[in-house]
Structure formats: structure tokens, C-alpha cells
Enzyme design. Structure first.
Site, PDB file in Angstrom:
ATOM      1  N   GLY A  36      33.401 -23.191 -14.947  1.00 53.98           N
ATOM      2  CA  GLY A  36      32.242 -22.448 -14.448  1.00 53.98           C
ATOM      3  C   GLY A  36      31.230 -22.181 -15.546  1.00 53.98           C
ATOM      4  N   HIS A  42      27.249 -29.600 -17.726  1.00 51.37           N
ATOM      5  CA  HIS A  42      28.046 -29.766 -16.496  1.00 51.37           C
ATOM      6  C   HIS A  42      27.241 -30.526 -15.432  1.00 51.37           C
ATOM      7  CE1 HIS A  42      29.832 -25.885 -18.133  1.00 51.37           C
ATOM      8  NE2 HIS A  42      30.880 -26.677 -18.055  1.00 51.37           N
ATOM      9  N   GLN A 153      31.840 -35.511 -23.666  1.00 50.14           N
ATOM     10  CA  GLN A 153      32.266 -35.934 -25.015  1.00 50.14           C
ATOM     11  C   GLN A 153      32.313 -34.751 -25.989  1.00 50.14           C
ATOM     12  OE1 GLN A 153      29.914 -39.094 -27.086  1.00 50.14           O
ATOM     13  NE2 GLN A 153      30.325 -37.765 -28.840  1.00 50.14           N
TER      14      GLN A 153
END
Ligand code: PAF
Length: 285
Positions: A36, A42, A153
Site C-alpha cells: 500500500g 507502484h 528493481q
């Protein structure tokens, strides 16, 4: 977009797509595991999933087992409503947001330990961290039965541990790694950046500065780990408020330290800015 709370609901969703008589041809289920506090890093994972998959699940679960007793589990940023709005805006099909009891039923005694790799890099300073990560991701992979899962990454050591885990357990979920997303000044995006004061935010740029310096030395032909690490140390020395945890050149598969930078080697730094632990890295070309 549906919000699913139980493993059973997630499994039912995935199986309906996969096995029902009217299952679409070419369906491909993508999973984006997160804790979250979603940011552009994201979002890049959700977009990669959206581009590669017919159906996308975003999991939101602040996983207690990957935090040490003195770490920031209690204060880790939580912004569930905003996260759901972002996931919906990116056209995710479901958000999976289980409770702790759902992921770790009372008496849970089964953990996934990726030996060797879990003791390198972050694992050397965060005992049990990768055991917690591997355990929760294995549970997510088994429940979601996704074809592909997307990771950043920025957590390069985590990626190595999870690749080893999926190979060893013969899990069928493919792991896709997406590039680090940075702010315009170079700071790698992290949910933990929200802990930084304005002064600390400026000091935090030392990490990306060190990574860039090493990339540029490699581009000029330097391969010796000792020289690359020394160059990064020099950058950190100019910002004494930042406390280095480690600077290493490692093999991205085994996470073992390297003496020479071969193509694909992982250069990684971890440091504390105030009480906030930050990481950054580059895969050397
Ligand atoms: O990278 C993260 O956010 C977490 O480590 C993960 C993979 C969601 C597991 O809790």
C-alpha cells in the site's frame, strides 16, 4: 473494481477466469504485490501489468513478518482509500486486502526460507526480513494463481530472493521486474520517503548521487569493485548526516559479493537518513 478480503475470494476470482467454461481465450492474470501507500513506482507496476495481462490484481497488505521488532511496522504509511482510488484509476480488476489473521491464521507455523541469499545485503542487517517477504509472496502466488507478478528493481535483493523461491518451489508465476521510478531530482520513490523532513529529503539524494557516480565510472571502463565502492563512499563522506549501512557490488542471482563488475552486476547502497532507512541500486550494463 472489486475489493477482496479473503484468500478464498481471491482464489475463486482467479479460478473463474482460468477454468470456467466461458473463460476467455488469451486471459492472463497479473499480480502486483504491494504494502500500500501507493506512489508512482507502484503505478508503473500496475501499468506494466495492465499492458501485459487481461486481468490485474493489486494486493495491499502491510506484512508484519518482514519487519524486525525495532522497525517501522507500526508507523508504516497506510492509505487504503487513496490506494483503492489509484488502483481503480489504473483499471485494476481487484484489490486484495486481507487481514493479518487471513494471511497468518492462528497457530501459523509454516514459513518460506530462501537460504543463503536471505543473509546477504539487506538480509545481513534485517534478520528474518526475506523470510517474511518470501513467506507472504509464496502465499500470494499460491492464492492468486497469477501468470505473472510485477516487482520493482528498487528492491533488487528481494527480486533475487523471490526468483530463487519460485524456481525452487517450481511455482508457475513468472516474475517481471520494472525499472526504478525516480523523482525529477533522482530520488528513488519509496513509501518511506514520506518520513523525510525537507532537510532529510535533500540529504537522501546522496544515495542516487552515489549510484549515478558508479554508473558513470563503469561507463568509463572501471570494473574493480573496490574502486567503485570507494567512489560511492566518497560521495557519502560529503554528507555526514547520512549513515551508510552498506555499499556493495553483488551478483544479482546469488547476491554474493563481486570483486569485478560483470554485465548485469548489482551495485546497491543502503543508508539511514535520520531514522529512515533508504535503498537504491543500479544494474550495471
Ligand atoms: O516490496 C514490497 O512492497 C513487499 O516486500 C512485498 C513484495 C509486497 C511483500 O510484502
Amino acid at each position: 473494481m472489486e475489493i477482496l478480503r479473503t484468500v478464498e475470494e481471491l482464489r475463486r476470482w482467479s479460478r473463474a477466469l482460468r477454468y470456467s467454461p466461458c473463460a476467455e481465450a488469451g486471459r492472463r492474470i497479473g499480480l502486483v504485490p504491494t504494502m500500500g501507500a501507493l506512489h508512482s513506482g507502484h503505478i508503473s507496476l500496475i501499468r506494466a501489468a495492465r499492458a501485459a495481462c487481461s486481468h490485474v490484481a493489486v494486493s495491499i497488505f502491510v506484512n508484519p513478518t518482514q519487519f524486525g521488532p525495532k522497525e517501522d511496522y507500526a508507523r508504516y504509511p497506510r492509505s487504503f482509500e487513496a490506494d483503492c482510488a489509484l488502483a481503480q484509476a489504473e483499471d485494476a480488476n481487484v484489490v486484495f486486502a486481507p487481514s493479518i489473521e487471513e494471511m497468518y491464521p492462528s497457530g501459523a507455523a509454516t514459513f518460506v526460507e530462501v537460504e543463503g541469499l536471505s543473509e546477504h545485503l539487506d538480509g545481513r542487517f534485517r534478520p528474518g526480513h526475506f523470510r517474511g517477504v518470501a513467506t507472504v509472496v509464496a502465499k500470494l502466488f499460491i492464492a492468486a494463481e497469477a501468470d505473472v507478478a510485477f516487482f520493482g528493481q528498487k528492491d533488487a535483493a528481494q527480486v533475487a530472493v523471490l526468483r530463487r523461491m519460485t524456481a525452487d518451489l517450481r511455482l508457475s508465476t513468472e516474475i517481471v521486474v520494472c525499472p526504478i521510478v525516480r523523482d525529477a531530482d533522482g530520488l528513488a520513490l519509496s513509501s518511506r520517503n514520506s518520513y523525510l523532513s525537507a532537510a532529510e529529503r535533500a540529504q537522501a539524494l546522496t544515495l542516487s548521487r552515489a549510484v549515478r557516480q558508479v554508473e558513470s565510472l563503469v561507463a568509463q571502463g572501471e570494473r574493480r569493485a573496490a574502486r567503485l565502492i570507494a567512489a560511492a563512499q566518497k560521495i557519502f563522506a560529503a554528507e555526514p548526516a547520512v549513515r551508510v549501512e552498506f555499499i556493495e557490488l553483488a551478483d544479482w542471482s546469488t547476491l554474493e559479493p563481486l570483486e569485478t563488475a560483470a554485465p548485469g552486476a548489482l551495485f546497491v547502497v543502503a543508508a539511514y537518513v535520520g531514522s529512515t532507512r533508504l535503498i537504491d541500486n543500479a544494474i550495471l550494463r
